[in-house]
Design an enzyme around this catalytic site. Structure first.
Site, PDB file in Angstrom:
ATOM      1  N   CYS A 191       0.830  -1.205   0.000  1.00  0.00           N
ATOM      2  CA  CYS A 191       0.000   0.000   0.000  1.00  0.00           C
ATOM      3  C   CYS A 191       0.865   1.255   0.000  1.00  0.00           C
ATOM      4  O   CYS A 191       0.353   2.361  -0.026  1.00  0.00           O
ATOM      5  CB  CYS A 191      -0.912   0.024   1.212  1.00  0.00           C
ATOM      6  SG  CYS A 191      -1.883  -1.468   1.385  1.00  0.00           S
ATOM      7  N   ASP A 212       2.838   2.303   2.468  1.00  0.00           N
ATOM      8  CA  ASP A 212       3.282   2.809   3.764  1.00  0.00           C
ATOM      9  C   ASP A 212       3.248   1.767   4.875  1.00  0.00           C
ATOM     10  O   ASP A 212       2.335   0.966   4.969  1.00  0.00           O
ATOM     11  CB  ASP A 212       2.575   4.094   4.207  1.00  0.00           C
ATOM     12  CG  ASP A 212       1.150   4.202   3.723  1.00  0.00           C
ATOM     13  OD1 ASP A 212       0.646   5.314   3.598  1.00  0.00           O
ATOM     14  OD2 ASP A 212       0.525   3.146   3.471  1.00  0.00           O
ATOM     15  N   CYS A 226       4.924   8.107   2.326  1.00  0.00           N
ATOM     16  CA  CYS A 226       5.039   9.449   1.768  1.00  0.00           C
ATOM     17  C   CYS A 226       5.339  10.455   2.877  1.00  0.00           C
ATOM     18  O   CYS A 226       5.346  10.116   4.060  1.00  0.00           O
ATOM     19  CB  CYS A 226       3.755   9.810   1.032  1.00  0.00           C
ATOM     20  SG  CYS A 226       2.338   9.928   2.117  1.00  0.00           S
ATOM     21  N   CYS A 265      -3.066   8.503   6.026  1.00  0.00           N
ATOM     22  CA  CYS A 265      -1.794   8.539   6.757  1.00  0.00           C
ATOM     23  C   CYS A 265      -2.047   8.775   8.238  1.00  0.00           C
ATOM     24  O   CYS A 265      -1.395   8.174   9.096  1.00  0.00           O
ATOM     25  CB  CYS A 265      -0.894   9.656   6.224  1.00  0.00           C
ATOM     26  SG  CYS A 265      -0.407   9.418   4.513  1.00  0.00           S
TER      27      CYS A 265
END
Lengths: 404, 131
Positions: free
Chosen positions: B37, B39, B63, B106
């Protein structure tokens, strides 16, 4: 040195100043501003002359007849016109089309649309070095196949397909062959006199011409017919209506002329820069080259820096303009479909950066860029739990991840 | 994409980067996400006997927003009790970092990492049953 360093020549190129000059001459009252379709006065005749000159310049680069060139707004439109135009015109012969998983979205989205219209499409899987071979096409051919569309050079990994071999096959089977050559014109030799391609798409802005300009090659012998996608005044022999944009066309013509004259020397210079850059980073741990090492254009270097995520790497490379194979930036959160099609793991697909060098790239720029890459990758690896695990000898493919 | 100043700050100067001994009895480790994915976060806390988080460390593959979310999470956890830390919400993280909608996941991941680290610690201490 101008920052950020532009290393994204496959996304677009700046217009060559020599091209821009010619374009500017076709805009104002003092210039060549006429409508090429005006048959009754000299303004129209002059515009037509400039356009026909450009048509010859484009044809010369690819060894075609100028009458085989149809102006469009870019490679996307060329791909649409070629694929939909041929599929619609030849529908009575069959409804099966062959293309590959590595194509540009302008091809893939077009074939998806045709699927919605009832056509059947086969998407070929490349081998792991990113090449589509004639054998793969041969295996997928059916009695009702009417069109094969395979790109010449891949936009992400720069691999070159053997279009001559595929053309021999399709011609012998009486199937049309379309090639998206947006990334290859001016970079690899194209000889349509001796290559059995029926339709070929071109873009001006990938070759130091203006954006918003392209062309479609439509073979005359044997004749290829298309159903127009844009209707109007019947310009371009009815295949693409719309007043011709003299300045854009002149720009594309000049850009292709320069490419023809300078390609050999330029390719060598760029290959040297590419090697210089690669030599400065290739000893890095867990570095992977994506796509064939030999069958690729000299200006593309697509690398995966394992255990570093592409978007964060791009963020760290502030002083250079590059693109990531991870499409996170375009909000889709998907790793590159091209790299996935090569069988690259998701991690490697997420960790890829495409460096593309061009006419204005200098040694100083690639040296600086290589230094920054090394630094950034090290910094991000120090932040990466995956790098820790790798160093601890953990096999990441065996870990049970919590996908989200 | 334009990043907020706070994201850039955490990205450029990540707080509390590091790794603790996951086997230590006073350390809780939470690892969430998946390489597929794009992360993976590892968040670790060191907790005193009275349940206060003395130290927090992270490492993140992801990211800039993912790095910033986990960096911020470690900052906020330090000094809190484990029960207080569990109340940190992804929405608060997203708000603090001014994350755009496509990066909300995130902050969700950071919240998951906090909860996972606390759960791991509690399991070690026998505060909750093994699952």
């Amino acid at each position: 040195m101008k920052l950020p360093i532009y290393l994204d020549y496959s996304a677009t190129t700046p217009v060559d100043p020599r091209v821009a000059k010619k374009m500017c001459e076709c805009l104002t009252l003092e210039g060549n501003f006429g409508n090429a379709a005006s048959r009754s006065h000299v303004y129209g005749w002059r515009a037509e002359e400039a356009i026909e000159n450009a048509r010859r310049q484009v044809a010369d680069l690819i060894k075609a007849d100028p009458r085989e060139i149809v102006w469009t707004s870019g490679a996307t439109e060329s791909n649409n016109l070629a694929i939909k135009g041929a599929a619609h015109f030849y529908v009575s012969k069959g409804k099966h089309i062959i293309t590959s998983k590595l194509e540009h979205k302008a091809v893939l989205d077009t074939t998806r649309q045709l699927e919605r219209e009832g056509y059947e499409v086969t998407y070929l899987e490349p081998c792991e070095d990113g090449i589509i071979t004639a054998d793969m096409v041969a295996e997928a051919l059916r009695d009702d196949t009417i069109l094969v569309s395979i790109m010449h050079v891949n936009n992400e990994i720069g691999t070159i397909n053997d279009i001559a071999a595929i053309g021999e096959l399709t011609r012998s089977k009486g199937v049309l062959f379309h090639v998206d050559a947006a990334q290859s014109a001016g970079k690899v030799e194209i000889d349509l006199e001796n290559t059995k391609v029926d339709l070929m798409s071109f873009s001006a802005h990938k070759a130091y011409g203006p954006k918003g300009m392209g062309a479609l090659y439509v073979r005359r012998k044997p004749r290829v017919r298309l159903e127009a996608q844009m209707h109007g005044g019947g310009h371009e022999r009815g295949m693409r209506s719309g007043t011709l944009a003299t300045h854009q066309i002149v720009g594309m013509g000049e850009a292709f002329e320069l490419a023809r004259l300078e390609m050999a020397e330029e390719s060598q210079r760029i290959a040297t820069l590419n090697k210089r850059f690669y030599d400065k980073v290739r000893d890095m741990d867990e570095l992977y080259l994506n796509g064939s090492a030999t069958q690729r254009v000299p200006h593309n270097l697509n690398l995966s820096f394992n255990y570093v995520e592409g978007e964060s790497l791009i963020m760290a490379l502030k002083d250079m303009a590059v693109s990531s194979g991870s499409a996170c930036t375009s909000a889709s959160l998907e790793p590159s479909y091209v790299l996935r099609a090569l069988g690259r793991s998701d991690e490697l697909a997420h960790s890829s950066i495409r460096f593309t060098f061009g006419r204005f790239t200098t040694e100083e720029e690639v040296d600086y860029a290589a230094g920054q890459i090394r630094e950034a990758v090290q910094r991000l690896r120090d932040l990466s739990p995956l790098w820790d695990m790798h160093n601890d000898g953990v096999d990441l493919s065996k870990v049970e991840w919590q996908a989200h | 994409m334009a990043y907020s100043e706070k994201v850039l700050d955490h990205y450029e100067n990540p707080r509390n980067v590091g790794k603790m001994d996951a086997d230590a009895p006073d350390v809780g480790t939470g690892m969430v996400g998946a390489p597929a994915c794009g992360d993976v976060m590892r968040l670790q806390i060191q907790v005193s006997d009275d349940g206060i988080i003395q130290d927090a460390k992270f490492k993140t593959y992801g990211c800039g927003s993912a790095i910033a979310s986990s960096s911020l999470a470690t900052e906020w956890m330090k000094g809190k009790t484990i029960d207080e830390a569990e109340l940190i919400k992804n929405t608060t993280i997203a708000e603090e970092l001014a994350l755009p909608p496509v990066k909300i996941h995130c902050s969700v991941l950071a919240e998951d990492a906090i909860k996972a680290a606390v759960r791991d610690y509690k399991q070690k201490k026998g505060l909750i049953k093994e699952v």
